[in-house]
Structures are given as structure tokens and as C-alpha cells.
Design a protein around this motif. Structure first.
Motif, PDB file in Angstrom:
ATOM      1  N   PHE A  29       0.831  -1.213   0.000  1.00 14.16           N
ATOM      2  CA  PHE A  29       0.000   0.000   0.000  1.00 14.16           C
ATOM      3  C   PHE A  29       0.858   1.253   0.000  1.00 14.16           C
ATOM      4  N   SER A  30       1.919   1.262   0.758  1.00 11.97           N
ATOM      5  CA  SER A  30       2.761   2.451   0.865  1.00 11.97           C
ATOM      6  C   SER A  30       3.578   2.718  -0.398  1.00 11.97           C
ATOM      7  N   SER A  31       3.465   1.848  -1.388  1.00 13.49           N
ATOM      8  CA  SER A  31       4.147   2.051  -2.669  1.00 13.49           C
ATOM      9  C   SER A  31       3.278   2.766  -3.686  1.00 13.49           C
ATOM     10  N   TYR A  32       2.072   3.137  -3.280  1.00  7.30           N
ATOM     11  CA  TYR A  32       1.123   3.757  -4.200  1.00  7.30           C
ATOM     12  C   TYR A  32       0.676   5.131  -3.712  1.00  7.30           C
ATOM     13  N   ASP A  33       0.605   6.065  -4.638  1.00 12.63           N
ATOM     14  CA  ASP A  33      -0.177   7.273  -4.394  1.00 12.63           C
ATOM     15  C   ASP A  33      -1.646   6.872  -4.500  1.00 12.63           C
ATOM     16  N   MET A  34      -2.476   7.545  -3.727  1.00  8.29           N
ATOM     17  CA  MET A  34      -3.897   7.192  -3.710  1.00  8.29           C
ATOM     18  C   MET A  34      -4.753   8.389  -4.102  1.00  8.29           C
ATOM     19  N   GLY A  35      -5.831   8.080  -4.799  1.00  9.98           N
ATOM     20  CA  GLY A  35      -6.729   9.142  -5.225  1.00  9.98           C
ATOM     21  C   GLY A  35      -8.179   8.816  -4.914  1.00  9.98           C
ATOM     22  N   TRP A  36      -8.970   9.878  -4.827  1.00 11.41           N
ATOM     23  CA  TRP A  36     -10.431   9.752  -4.763  1.00 11.41           C
ATOM     24  C   TRP A  36     -11.014  10.412  -6.007  1.00 11.41           C
ATOM     25  N   PHE A  37     -11.965   9.729  -6.605  1.00 12.59           N
ATOM     26  CA  PHE A  37     -12.708  10.237  -7.750  1.00 12.59           C
ATOM     27  C   PHE A  37     -14.193  10.128  -7.438  1.00 12.59           C
ATOM     28  N   ARG A  38     -15.006  10.785  -8.247  1.00 12.60           N
ATOM     29  CA  ARG A  38     -16.447  10.648  -8.099  1.00 12.60           C
ATOM     30  C   ARG A  38     -17.106  10.696  -9.465  1.00 12.60           C
ATOM     31  N   GLN A  39     -18.267  10.080  -9.517  1.00 10.36           N
ATOM     32  CA  GLN A  39     -19.016  10.053 -10.767  1.00 10.36           C
ATOM     33  C   GLN A  39     -20.494  10.205 -10.467  1.00 10.36           C
ATOM     34  N   ALA A  40     -21.052  11.294 -10.981  1.00 12.79           N
ATOM     35  CA  ALA A  40     -22.484  11.547 -10.851  1.00 12.79           C
ATOM     36  C   ALA A  40     -23.208  10.945 -12.052  1.00 12.79           C
ATOM     37  N   ALA A  97      -8.690   4.983  -5.756  1.00 11.99           N
ATOM     38  CA  ALA A  97      -7.854   4.407  -6.789  1.00 11.99           C
ATOM     39  C   ALA A  97      -6.393   4.487  -6.369  1.00 11.99           C
ATOM     40  N   ALA A  98      -5.604   3.550  -6.881  1.00 13.76           N
ATOM     41  CA  ALA A  98      -4.174   3.489  -6.564  1.00 13.76           C
ATOM     42  C   ALA A  98      -3.352   3.726  -7.822  1.00 13.76           C
ATOM     43  N   ASP A  99      -2.302   4.502  -7.668  1.00 13.32           N
ATOM     44  CA  ASP A  99      -1.427   4.841  -8.786  1.00 13.32           C
ATOM     45  C   ASP A  99       0.002   4.498  -8.400  1.00 13.32           C
ATOM     46  N   ARG A 100       0.658   3.633  -9.147  1.00 12.03           N
ATOM     47  CA  ARG A 100       2.019   3.253  -8.819  1.00 12.03           C
ATOM     48  C   ARG A 100       3.042   4.314  -9.243  1.00 12.03           C
TER      49      ARG A 100
END
Length: 124
Positions: A29-40, A97-100
Motif C-alpha cells: 500500500f505504501s508504494s502507491y499514491d492514492m486518489g479519490w474520484f467521483r461520478q455523478a 484508486a491506486a497509482d504506482r
């Protein structure tokens, strides 16, 4: 492989708060930047926030700055999104979401792993 599971969504009145959580499996887990997205409904998935793998760098879309806070706990393999002063226009399915990669991006297709999403509904 990283599996992500979001929780914490629900129905809230305008002006209220919710805290979303995203639990990740695996030991990297600590190898990834993490993001939040949303979809309406009827709209494209949009970037909300991102946090660097060490938790120092945070980035937000303009519409949530000052209201939302992204954070992470690498000891718990979890990323959070604290949402305050919620508005009806925040209503959407929220995804983590996770981004390597370390290069900051707001493009959904650049992220490697996704959760199933959690519904947030803000009533007026």
C-alpha cells in the motif's frame, strides 16, 4: 495486485459531513499514491483528491478545496476522505484508486487499481 474497498457513504443533509474510508489489501500500500474520484449520473468520472505515498503531498480539485481532506494511514493500509460542508452537487459514487507512478495526475485512466465505489447523496 491491490484490492480496494470503500466504505462510509450514505445520505446526508446539505452542510453535513461524511468520512469515506478505502481499505487496501496487500503489503505494498505504501508504494502507491492514492486518489479519490467521483461520478455523478450522466457525467464522467472526475478527480477529487490525491495523496502521495508518504502522505506529505495532497492535491484537490478546486470545488472541494477547504471542505474535503484526504489522509492516509499506511499502518492500516487505509486512505480517508473527510468531507465537510457537503453540497447537493457533491452527490455521486465515490471511488478510491491506486497509482504506482509518482507523477501527479488527475486522469482516471492513469490509475492502476480501483474500488467498487460508495454512494454519497446530499439532500438540499
Amino acid at each position: 495486485q491491490v484490492q480496494l474497498v470503500e466504505s462510509g457513504g450514505g445520505l446526508v443533509q446539505a452542510g453535513g459531513s461524511l468520512r469515506l474510508s478505502c481499505a487496501a489489501s496487500g503489503r505494498t500500500f505504501s508504494s502507491y499514491d492514492m486518489g479519490w474520484f467521483r461520478q455523478a449520473p450522466g457525467k464522467e468520472r472526475e478527480f477529487v483528491a490525491r495523496i502521495s505515498r508518504n502522505g506529505i503531498g495532497t492535491y484537490y480539485t478546486d470545488s472541494v478545496k477547504g471542505r474535503f481532506t484526504i489522509s492516509r494511514d499506511n499502518t492500516k493500509n487505509t486512505v480517508y476522505l473527510q468531507m465537510n460542508s457537503l453540497k447537493p452537487e457533491d452527490t455521486a459514487v465515490y471511488y478510491c484508486a491506486a497509482d504506482r507512478e509518482v507523477v501527479v495526475t488527475r486522469i482516471p485512466q492513469r490509475y492502476d487499481y480501483w474500488g467498487q465505489g460508495t454512494q454519497v447523496t446530499v439532500s438540499s
